[in-house]
Structures are given as structure tokens and as C-alpha cells.
Design a protein around this motif. Structure first.
Motif, PDB file in Angstrom:
ATOM      1  N   ILE A   1      -0.114   8.589  -0.871  1.00  0.00           N
ATOM      2  CA  ILE A   1       1.040   7.992  -0.192  1.00  0.00           C
ATOM      3  C   ILE A   1       2.102   7.579  -1.210  1.00  0.00           C
ATOM      4  CG2 ILE A   1      -0.579   7.079   1.513  1.00  0.00           C
ATOM      5  CD1 ILE A   1       0.270   4.253   0.536  1.00  0.00           C
ATOM      6  N   ASN A   2       3.349   7.516  -0.711  1.00  0.00           N
ATOM      7  CA  ASN A   2       4.399   6.889  -1.510  1.00  0.00           C
ATOM      8  C   ASN A   2       4.230   5.374  -1.398  1.00  0.00           C
ATOM      9  OD1 ASN A   2       5.579   6.046   0.973  1.00  0.00           O
ATOM     10  ND2 ASN A   2       6.659   7.993   1.138  1.00  0.00           N
ATOM     11  N   ASN A   3       5.012   4.632  -2.118  1.00  0.00           N
ATOM     12  CA  ASN A   3       4.859   3.176  -2.102  1.00  0.00           C
ATOM     13  C   ASN A   3       6.227   2.519  -1.966  1.00  0.00           C
ATOM     14  OD1 ASN A   3       3.535   0.707  -2.182  1.00  0.00           O
ATOM     15  ND2 ASN A   3       3.576   0.592  -4.417  1.00  0.00           N
ATOM     16  N   PRO A   4       6.801   2.574  -0.748  1.00  0.00           N
ATOM     17  CA  PRO A   4       8.139   2.007  -0.551  1.00  0.00           C
ATOM     18  C   PRO A   4       8.171   0.514  -0.841  1.00  0.00           C
ATOM     19  CG  PRO A   4       7.097   2.502   1.546  1.00  0.00           C
ATOM     20  CD  PRO A   4       6.241   3.117   0.494  1.00  0.00           C
ATOM     21  N   ARG A   5       9.321   0.076  -1.343  1.00  0.00           N
ATOM     22  CA  ARG A   5       9.525  -1.340  -1.634  1.00  0.00           C
ATOM     23  C   ARG A   5      10.514  -1.924  -0.628  1.00  0.00           C
ATOM     24  NH1 ARG A   5       8.647  -4.888  -5.704  1.00  0.00           N
ATOM     25  NH2 ARG A   5       7.637  -3.243  -6.923  1.00  0.00           N
ATOM     26  N   TYR A   6      10.256  -3.147  -0.208  1.00  0.00           N
ATOM     27  CA  TYR A   6      11.095  -3.809   0.783  1.00  0.00           C
ATOM     28  C   TYR A   6      11.743  -5.054   0.161  1.00  0.00           C
ATOM     29  CZ  TYR A   6       7.935  -1.012   3.632  1.00  0.00           C
ATOM     30  OH  TYR A   6       7.190   0.015   4.146  1.00  0.00           O
ATOM     31  N   PRO A   7      13.081  -5.144   0.184  1.00  0.00           N
ATOM     32  CA  PRO A   7      13.744  -6.359  -0.310  1.00  0.00           C
ATOM     33  C   PRO A   7      13.273  -7.589   0.461  1.00  0.00           C
ATOM     34  CG  PRO A   7      15.327  -4.593  -0.012  1.00  0.00           C
ATOM     35  CD  PRO A   7      14.059  -4.125   0.602  1.00  0.00           C
ATOM     36  N   SER A   8      13.100  -7.403   1.789  1.00  0.00           N
ATOM     37  CA  SER A   8      12.534  -8.463   2.625  1.00  0.00           C
ATOM     38  C   SER A   8      11.954  -7.828   3.874  1.00  0.00           C
ATOM     39  CB  SER A   8      13.606  -9.493   3.014  1.00  0.00           C
ATOM     40  OG  SER A   8      14.604  -8.898   3.817  1.00  0.00           O
TER      41      SER A   8
ATOM     42  N   ALA B   1      -0.430  -4.335   2.246  1.00  0.00           N
ATOM     43  CA  ALA B   1      -1.723  -3.884   2.758  1.00  0.00           C
ATOM     44  C   ALA B   1      -2.878  -4.563   2.021  1.00  0.00           C
ATOM     45  CB  ALA B   1      -1.831  -2.364   2.631  1.00  0.00           C
ATOM     46  N   THR B   2      -2.740  -4.732   0.708  1.00  0.00           N
ATOM     47  CA  THR B   2      -3.781  -5.383  -0.088  1.00  0.00           C
ATOM     48  C   THR B   2      -3.938  -6.842   0.312  1.00  0.00           C
ATOM     49  OG1 THR B   2      -3.348  -3.890  -1.952  1.00  0.00           O
ATOM     50  CG2 THR B   2      -4.530  -5.933  -2.430  1.00  0.00           C
ATOM     51  N   ASP B   3      -2.824  -7.507   0.565  1.00  0.00           N
ATOM     52  CA  ASP B   3      -2.834  -8.902   1.000  1.00  0.00           C
ATOM     53  C   ASP B   3      -3.550  -9.043   2.346  1.00  0.00           C
ATOM     54  OD1 ASP B   3      -2.272 -11.621   1.156  1.00  0.00           O
ATOM     55  OD2 ASP B   3      -0.239 -11.323   1.912  1.00  0.00           O
ATOM     56  N   ILE B   4      -3.213  -8.164   3.290  1.00  0.00           N
ATOM     57  CA  ILE B   4      -3.815  -8.214   4.618  1.00  0.00           C
ATOM     58  C   ILE B   4      -5.308  -7.876   4.558  1.00  0.00           C
ATOM     59  CG2 ILE B   4      -3.870  -6.993   6.840  1.00  0.00           C
ATOM     60  CD1 ILE B   4      -0.813  -6.933   6.738  1.00  0.00           C
ATOM     61  N   ALA B   5      -5.658  -6.876   3.769  1.00  0.00           N
ATOM     62  CA  ALA B   5      -7.061  -6.486   3.657  1.00  0.00           C
ATOM     63  C   ALA B   5      -7.912  -7.616   3.077  1.00  0.00           C
ATOM     64  CB  ALA B   5      -7.182  -5.239   2.781  1.00  0.00           C
ATOM     65  N   LYS B   6      -7.383  -8.280   2.057  1.00  0.00           N
ATOM     66  CA  LYS B   6      -8.113  -9.382   1.425  1.00  0.00           C
ATOM     67  C   LYS B   6      -8.367 -10.500   2.429  1.00  0.00           C
ATOM     68  CE  LYS B   6      -7.890 -12.513  -2.568  1.00  0.00           C
ATOM     69  NZ  LYS B   6      -7.083 -12.937  -3.738  1.00  0.00           N
ATOM     70  N   ARG B   7      -7.375 -10.798   3.264  1.00  0.00           N
ATOM     71  CA  ARG B   7      -7.517 -11.862   4.251  1.00  0.00           C
ATOM     72  C   ARG B   7      -8.594 -11.510   5.283  1.00  0.00           C
ATOM     73  NH1 ARG B   7      -2.291 -13.281   5.077  1.00  0.00           N
ATOM     74  NH2 ARG B   7      -1.880 -11.602   6.564  1.00  0.00           N
ATOM     75  N   ALA B   8      -8.785 -10.209   5.557  1.00  0.00           N
ATOM     76  CA  ALA B   8      -9.770  -9.775   6.552  1.00  0.00           C
ATOM     77  C   ALA B   8     -11.144  -9.513   5.942  1.00  0.00           C
ATOM     78  CB  ALA B   8      -9.269  -8.518   7.251  1.00  0.00           C
ATOM     79  N   GLY B   9     -11.267  -9.698   4.628  1.00  0.00           N
ATOM     80  CA  GLY B   9     -12.542  -9.424   3.974  1.00  0.00           C
ATOM     81  C   GLY B   9     -12.815  -7.944   3.834  1.00  0.00           C
ATOM     82  N   LEU B  10     -11.751  -7.156   3.753  1.00  0.00           N
ATOM     83  CA  LEU B  10     -11.866  -5.715   3.628  1.00  0.00           C
ATOM     84  C   LEU B  10     -11.278  -5.262   2.293  1.00  0.00           C
ATOM     85  CD1 LEU B  10     -10.529  -4.787   7.197  1.00  0.00           C
ATOM     86  CD2 LEU B  10     -12.933  -4.853   6.498  1.00  0.00           C
ATOM     87  N   THR B  11     -11.609  -4.050   1.888  1.00  0.00           N
ATOM     88  CA  THR B  11     -10.915  -3.428   0.770  1.00  0.00           C
ATOM     89  C   THR B  11      -9.866  -2.483   1.349  1.00  0.00           C
ATOM     90  OG1 THR B  11     -12.525  -1.621   0.644  1.00  0.00           O
ATOM     91  CG2 THR B  11     -12.931  -3.568  -0.730  1.00  0.00           C
ATOM     92  N   VAL B  12      -9.032  -1.932   0.488  1.00  0.00           N
ATOM     93  CA  VAL B  12      -8.006  -1.007   0.962  1.00  0.00           C
ATOM     94  C   VAL B  12      -7.996   0.226   0.080  1.00  0.00           C
ATOM     95  CG1 VAL B  12      -6.170  -2.121  -0.375  1.00  0.00           C
ATOM     96  CG2 VAL B  12      -5.578  -0.786   1.657  1.00  0.00           C
TER      97      VAL B  12
ATOM     98  N   ASN C   1      10.822  -8.678  -1.764  1.00  0.00           N
ATOM     99  CA  ASN C   1      10.652  -7.788  -2.916  1.00  0.00           C
ATOM    100  C   ASN C   1       9.190  -7.385  -3.076  1.00  0.00           C
ATOM    101  OD1 ASN C   1      11.442  -6.285  -5.138  1.00  0.00           O
ATOM    102  ND2 ASN C   1      11.117  -7.988  -6.559  1.00  0.00           N
ATOM    103  N   ILE C   2       8.673  -6.700  -2.068  1.00  0.00           N
ATOM    104  CA  ILE C   2       7.254  -6.375  -2.050  1.00  0.00           C
ATOM    105  C   ILE C   2       7.062  -4.916  -1.625  1.00  0.00           C
ATOM    106  CG2 ILE C   2       6.868  -7.063   0.352  1.00  0.00           C
ATOM    107  CD1 ILE C   2       4.176  -8.300  -0.652  1.00  0.00           C
ATOM    108  N   THR C   3       5.991  -4.296  -2.087  1.00  0.00           N
ATOM    109  CA  THR C   3       5.701  -2.908  -1.745  1.00  0.00           C
ATOM    110  C   THR C   3       4.722  -2.834  -0.571  1.00  0.00           C
ATOM    111  OG1 THR C   3       3.825  -2.772  -3.255  1.00  0.00           O
ATOM    112  CG2 THR C   3       6.017  -2.195  -4.144  1.00  0.00           C
ATOM    113  N   LEU C   4       4.648  -1.658   0.029  1.00  0.00           N
ATOM    114  CA  LEU C   4       3.710  -1.435   1.125  1.00  0.00           C
ATOM    115  C   LEU C   4       2.275  -1.664   0.661  1.00  0.00           C
ATOM    116  CD1 LEU C   4       2.916  -0.429   3.939  1.00  0.00           C
ATOM    117  CD2 LEU C   4       3.050   1.906   3.053  1.00  0.00           C
ATOM    118  N   LYS C   5       1.940  -1.164  -0.528  1.00  0.00           N
ATOM    119  CA  LYS C   5       0.575  -1.337  -1.033  1.00  0.00           C
ATOM    120  C   LYS C   5       0.231  -2.811  -1.217  1.00  0.00           C
ATOM    121  CE  LYS C   5      -0.066   3.117  -3.373  1.00  0.00           C
ATOM    122  NZ  LYS C   5      -0.372   3.807  -4.644  1.00  0.00           N
ATOM    123  N   ALA C   6       1.199  -3.600  -1.682  1.00  0.00           N
ATOM    124  CA  ALA C   6       0.947  -5.030  -1.896  1.00  0.00           C
ATOM    125  C   ALA C   6       0.723  -5.738  -0.562  1.00  0.00           C
ATOM    126  CB  ALA C   6       2.108  -5.655  -2.650  1.00  0.00           C
TER     127      ALA C   6
END
Length: 340
Positions: free
Chosen positions: A148-155, A132-143, A125-130
């Protein structure tokens, strides 16, 4: 008109070395990719005094900030500058004779696991933006998200893939572009950028056009439409959508058949539309070399005239600005799609 001038401002690990570089500069290039690849710079320097191969030899991972400056380029007294961003030394090179040092640097950070470490992770239950934000934070980057649209994924599952590859594939599936530049991940919709006003117009007869090359696939090889079809076993029915930009001639036109898991008709329509753009967007492509123009960047558009069937509005996929030994801008371009 006064003489045109172009020069490079270079900050290396917090120190301004512009003067030291200018006396030894052979060439400088800055490549701005619209998406898919990291931006990069390359600095070639004479090493007659042996300082660049000695005490000043670059270390991998060092940070370089560069700015291109021009004076009298468009008219007398005109001054422009292009901040190229932040780069990390990747592959220093030393060659001879004569002695030459070449410093190559890329915009993607070398000290993170963004592009090197394979991971497995599940999201619910997560969106594309969420994501991307999670991955960017782990890499020490901003996003940064642009139009863009913001599709949501059940899993959704990341299985033994690097963060860079996983996010890039996810964006591509959604018809979005992604690039890493200046300490941030940028995700944007190419279609929105194609609609923007062209930043320049070039005529084939103009002296500013130095070289060009174009190619096209045969017109009958382009797809007329995409048909997305999926059988939902839980609902016991087919979900299907055919997207096309014109009436389809079943005997002459090609329709791309795509079996993909979709949950709704709207999702099938969106996937069909984005897939057709992906299949056909490189029908007309080209390369163009012009006198230096720092307004030409990846993801911007130009108009072309006097090139016959290749006239039209083009999207810049790569722009390389060269300073030293002749100042030019080299472009890789594709014609903007209409009706998609």
C-alpha cells in the motif's frame, strides 16, 4: 488412486478436541473473506449423547483454532493443510430433532471496543499507517500492510464512529481493502493482488466444477472515466483531473463527476483512478462451486475457460471451504479489471 480424505483439527480453549468432534461432525465450513467482513467458521455436531448441549456447550468468546487437512486430494500420498486461524465463539445454536449443536465463531475479537464503541478523535500531520497502528494497538491487535501507499493527512477527524467503521471507510477512500483475521488487521491494495499469478484454472467441462452462476451489467452502464474537481479557495483556483482507460465519446460514454477536497493534481489523479476501479470492478461477477481446494482463498485469483464471454481472470472475494457430507469450495468472484 487411494481414497481422498479430509478432516478437521480443532483446538478449543487450548485443548485438542479433534477426536471428540470427528465422531459427531455433521459439517464444517470456513469462510475466508477478501475484505470488508470478518472470517468465520461454523461447526455442526450431532448431540445424541447430550454432551454438546450440556457440559460441553460452548461459551461466547471462547477461542477456537482450526486446521483443514487433506490426504490423497491431488495425487496419491499428497498431504495438505490449511490453518484457518483464531476464532471467537459468537452464536452457539441448539436445534432438534435430531439434536444438533452448531458453533459459529468469527475472527474479529468480541472483547474489544474495535467494532462496538463509537469514538471521536482528531489527528494532525499523520499517515494512514500510523492511524491504523494506533487503532490496532487499542484493540489488542497487530497490523499488517501489504503493497500500500502511505498517504499523509494534515488533519483528520473521527466523529462518533467505531474504530472499525472509521478505518474501513478511510481505507476505502484510498482504494484499499481491510480485513480482520487471526488477531491482526490486514490492509492491502486489491490491485496488487489482482496482478498476482492465478492459483488455479477451471474449465467449464471439468468434473471438478460442480455448479456456477454469472451475471454482468450491460456494457454501456460501466463508467468510462471519473472527473475529480475541487475549488481551493485559499489558492483561488480549481484542482481537476479526468482519469479514463480509453478515449471518451462525449455522446455515448458516462463520466462520473466527483467533487472532493484534494490538495494537488496528483491527489486528484489518484482519487479519480481509485474511484473508477470502485465503480466498475463488479461489472462481471459470479459464484462457483468446485471440489474442495484449500489453495483457494480470499484475495487470490483463478482463471476460467470454456465459459464463453465470462472467460478470464477472476479475483476471489469470498471462499468457503466445506468438510463433511461432501467436501467442496464455494467461491464468490469478480473479473479482474484491466487497464486501471
Amino acid at each position: 488412486m487411494d481414497a481422498r480424505k479430509s478432516y478437521i483439527e480443532i483446538n478449543y480453549s487450548g485443548i485438542d478436541i479433534s477426536k471428540e468432534v470427528s465422531s459427531d461432525l455433521i459439517s464444517f465450513s470456513y469462510t475466508d473473506n477478501a475484505s470488508g467482513e470478518a472470517d468465520n467458521i461454523s461447526i455442526s455436531l450431532k448431540d445424541e449423547k447430550k454432551k454438546w448441549s450440556g457440559p460441553w456447550f460452548p461459551t461466547k468468546g471462547d477461542v477456537i483454532n482450526t486446521v483443514i487437512h487433506t490426504t490423497n486430494w491431488r495425487k496419491n500420498g499428497d498431504k495438505q493443510h490449511l490453518p484457518c486461524g483464531r476464532f471467537f465463539v459468537d452464536e452457539p445454536e441448539f436445534s432438534g430433532r435430531p439434536r444438533v449443536i452448531t458453533i459459529n465463531a468469527i475472527s474479529s475479537p468480541l472483547n474489544s471496543n474495535f467494532s462496538n464503541t463509537e469514538r471521536s478523535k482528531s489527528w494532525r500531520n499523520i499517515t494512514l499507517k500510523a492511524i491504523a497502528t494506533d487503532i490496532a494497538k487499542r484493540a489488542g491487535l497487530t497490523v499488517q500492510f501489504i503493497g500500500i501507499n502511505n498517504p499523509r493527512y494534515p488533519s483528520i477527524q473521527q466523529t462518533e464512529k467505531t474504530d472499525s467503521a472509521f478505518l474501513s471507510e478511510l481505507c476505502e477512500k484510498e482504494g484499499l481493502a481491510m480485513k480482520v483475521t487471526d488477531r491482526k488487521i490486514v490492509i492491502f491494495d486489491e490491485e496488487e493482488f489482482e496482478k498476482r499469478k492465478a492459483v488455479a484454472t477451471y474449465d467449464e467441462s471439468s468434473s471438478t466444477v460442480l455448479d456456477y452462476s454469472f451475471k454482468t451489467t450491460l456494457s454501456n452502464t460501466a463508467y468510462a472515466g471519473v472527473n475529480v474537481k475541487y475549488y481551493d479557495s485559499k489558492l483561488g483556483r480549481n484542482i481537476e483531473f479526468l482519469f479514463s482507460i480509453r478515449d471518451i465519446d462525449k455522446e455515448k460514454d458516462k463520466v462520473y463527476q466527483l467533487n472532493a477536497k484534494v490538495r494537488t493534481g496528483d491527489e486528484a489523479r489518484r482519487l479519480a483512478q481509485k474511484t473508477l476501479r470502485k465503480l466498475n470492478k463488479t461489472e462481471y461477477t459470479g459464484s462457483l462451486s468446485v471440489t474442495l481446494n484449500i489453495e483457494l482463498l480470499g484475495a487470490s485469483c483463478i482463471n476460467l475457460k470454456g465459459f464463453g464471454v465470462f472467460d478470464g481472470k477472476y479475483y476471489i472475494t469470498k471462499a468457503t471451504h466445506n468438510v463433511g457430507g461432501g467436501s467442496t469450495t464455494d467461491l464468490e468472484i469478480r473479473r479482474v479489471l484491466e487497464g486501471y
